[in-house]
Design an enzyme around this catalytic site. Structure first.
Site, PDB file in Angstrom:
ATOM      1  N   PRO A  40      92.869  28.626  -7.695  1.00 40.44           N
ATOM      2  CA  PRO A  40      93.873  29.807  -7.591  1.00 40.44           C
ATOM      3  C   PRO A  40      95.800  29.294  -7.280  1.00 40.44           C
ATOM      4  O   PRO A  40      95.582  28.689  -7.156  1.00 40.44           O
ATOM      5  CB  PRO A  40      93.415  29.825  -6.051  1.00 40.44           C
ATOM      6  CG  PRO A  40      92.533  28.583  -5.743  1.00 40.44           C
ATOM      7  CD  PRO A  40      91.953  27.702  -6.796  1.00 40.44           C
ATOM      8  N   CYS A 123      95.440  25.930   1.930  1.00 41.42           N
ATOM      9  CA  CYS A 123      96.779  25.995   2.186  1.00 41.42           C
ATOM     10  C   CYS A 123      97.987  25.882   3.668  1.00 41.42           C
ATOM     11  O   CYS A 123      97.329  26.248   4.577  1.00 41.42           O
ATOM     12  CB  CYS A 123      97.309  27.509   1.807  1.00 41.42           C
ATOM     13  SG  CYS A 123      98.544  28.379   1.931  1.00 41.42           S
ATOM     14  N   HIS A 194      91.965  18.816  -2.954  1.00 39.04           N
ATOM     15  CA  HIS A 194      93.451  18.151  -3.298  1.00 39.04           C
ATOM     16  C   HIS A 194      93.370  17.382  -3.127  1.00 39.04           C
ATOM     17  O   HIS A 194      93.034  16.518  -1.388  1.00 39.04           O
ATOM     18  CB  HIS A 194      93.482  19.984  -3.176  1.00 39.04           C
ATOM     19  CG  HIS A 194      95.361  19.305  -3.138  1.00 39.04           C
ATOM     20  ND1 HIS A 194      96.311  20.134  -3.327  1.00 39.04           N
ATOM     21  CD2 HIS A 194      95.924  18.355  -4.213  1.00 39.04           C
ATOM     22  CE1 HIS A 194      97.820  19.873  -3.708  1.00 39.04           C
ATOM     23  NE2 HIS A 194      97.322  18.880  -4.029  1.00 39.04           N
ATOM     24  N   ASN A 233      90.804  17.867  -7.175  1.00 40.75           N
ATOM     25  CA  ASN A 233      92.264  18.605  -7.776  1.00 40.75           C
ATOM     26  C   ASN A 233      93.361  17.649  -7.280  1.00 40.75           C
ATOM     27  O   ASN A 233      93.367  17.276  -6.584  1.00 40.75           O
ATOM     28  CB  ASN A 233      91.959  20.033  -6.763  1.00 40.75           C
ATOM     29  CG  ASN A 233      93.507  20.824  -7.357  1.00 40.75           C
ATOM     30  OD1 ASN A 233      93.883  20.750  -5.762  1.00 40.75           O
ATOM     31  ND2 ASN A 233      93.595  21.345  -8.338  1.00 40.75           N
ATOM     32  N   ARG A 256      98.576  23.410 -11.919  1.00 41.08           N
ATOM     33  CA  ARG A 256     100.191  23.706 -12.883  1.00 41.08           C
ATOM     34  C   ARG A 256      99.862  23.769 -14.119  1.00 41.08           C
ATOM     35  O   ARG A 256     100.216  23.974 -15.392  1.00 41.08           O
ATOM     36  CB  ARG A 256     101.323  22.622 -11.897  1.00 41.08           C
ATOM     37  CG  ARG A 256     101.524  23.210 -11.082  1.00 41.08           C
ATOM     38  CD  ARG A 256     101.931  22.280  -9.503  1.00 41.08           C
ATOM     39  NE  ARG A 256     101.062  21.439  -9.158  1.00 41.08           N
ATOM     40  CZ  ARG A 256     101.537  20.326  -8.399  1.00 41.08           C
ATOM     41  NH1 ARG A 256     102.580  20.557  -7.895  1.00 41.08           N
ATOM     42  NH2 ARG A 256     100.396  19.667  -7.665  1.00 41.08           N
TER      43      ARG A 256
END
Ligand code: FMN
Length: 359
Positions: A40, A123, A194, A233, A256
């Site tokens: 996302p 985030c 992540h 990720n 990315r």
């Protein structure tokens, strides 16, 4: 005893079937729906990005940009749910911190055909800190578990978490395990990690590069919790690297790299899901998929740039990558630009119509 491997898309990995083939042990090897995911990305992975990605891969699992639960329960996003669930499978990513609101948002969204509800607790933006959503929630594992539970109870969809390895540099391994235990118990069976910590003293962009990448920790989590699904990720550059990770975890998520080279998706069905179908050349992809889709959008009054922005990197690593990008960037953003801009850009790159490697 012989073993026969069959690949089937599913959430479960290995099922042993006996009886139908009495002398054989039939191992049905099932592939996770998370085997290859697009990350996302706010301001990038809109519905046009996801549709364009779908033209290249029938199997990739795409994620919406983050959506606050309030935007669905009291805001205007509920009007967009139908459009955003198209070109599935699509996972809806939610942010928020009030279990009842998240549950209500998940319940509403479930009616539109999303494949999954994903709750973002990774985030690191300052807005997340002030609004009590995103990364800072990793410090409050019981609250996250309440949110997960509320979503699970309100929605029949799988509920997953996207997190970091920690919300501060001194976030300990034990804290992380506690976070996982509580949330697995609450109903989350898939963690998208992540593979670096984040720290609120760094800005959002630096938080994507400065904290050390620690892939081994995610591999270790898979060893410790083999019954859960683990998606890795962070800085995965290409499909070769993605395949390497899949030796240790259930899925990969690329952000990315895909945005800079969406053509990586062209070989995903074959490489990651063992599905044979002809790979579209870049030219075919543009002429047969992107142009008709953009024409439909233009007829509805959507500006050409909304489509073109997602294919600026299409010729990445090809000799005319810069010419393609420059021509589109200079011409597709002008008011009233039409589909001929894409056709002219194609003429500049003069690609032969053979399938090519995505690199
Ligand atoms: C422009 C941008 C926007 C992002 N927006 C989101 C978001 O809405 N939700 C989220 O969970 N992560 C978001 N991320 C983080 C990515 O999903 C991903 O975790 C991160 O970029 C690392 O993966 P990568 O190295 O493959 O890009 C964003 C990243 C970027 C670059």
């Amino acid at each position: 005893m012989s073993a026969l491997d069959i690949n089937i898309s599913s959430f479960v990995f290995y099922t042993l079937i006996k009886g139908k083939f009495p002398k054989a042990l039939l191992i049905v090897k099932k592939t996770s729906i998370h085997r290859y995911c697009t990350a996302p990305m706010l301001g990038i992975t809109d519905r046009h990005f996801r549709q364009i990605a779908r033209f290249l891969s029938s199997q990739v699992l795409t994620y919406t940009e983050l959506v606050h639960s309030n935007a669905i329960t009291v805001g205007q996003y509920c009007l967009k749910l139908e459009d955003n669930a198209k070109a599935g499978p699509v996972a809806l990513q939610l942010i928020g911190c009030i279990p009842e609101d998240l549950g209500a948002a998940a319940a509403k969204a479930s009616q539109y055909g999303f494949a999954e509800i994903n709750f973002n607790v990774g985030c690191p933006s300052p807005r997340g800190m002030s609004g009590n959503f995103g990364l800072c929630l990793m410090d409050d594992a019981p609250l996250v578990a309440k949110c997960v539970k509320a979503c699970c109870q309100a929605s029949p969809l799988p509920v997953t978490l996207k997190c970091r390895l920690g919300s501060r540099f001194d976030y300990s391994w034990d804290e992380l395990l506690r976070f996982i235990d509580l949330n697995a118990h609450a109903g989350c069976h898939c963690f998208i990690v992540h593979a670096r910590k984040a720290d609120m003293n760094l800005d959002t962009r630096k938080n994507r590069s400065i904290p050390e990448l620690e892939y081994e920790k995610v591999y270790r989590l898979k060893e410790l919790y083999p019954e859960l699904e683990w998606v890795i990720n962070g800085d995965i550059k290409n499909n070769e690297q993605a395949l390497q990770h899949l030796q240790y975890v259930d899925g990969v998520m690329l952000g990315r790299s895909l945005y800079h080279n969406i053509y990586l998706l062209s070989e995903v069905d074959k490489l990651f899901f063992d599905i044979e179908h002809p790979i579209l050349s870049r030219r075919q992809f543009v002429e047969e998929k992107v142009i008709p889709y953009a024409e439909e959008g233009l007829a509805q009054g959507i500006a050409l740039s909304h489509f073109v922005r997602h294919i600026l990197g299409l010729y990445q690593y090809q000799t005319k990558a810069n010419a393609w990008r420059r021509f589109l960037a200079e011409n597709a953003y002008k008011p009233g630009s039409g589909i001929e801009v894409i056709r002219q850009a194609l003429q500049i790159v003069e690609e032969p119509s053979q399938p090519e490697l995505a690199k």
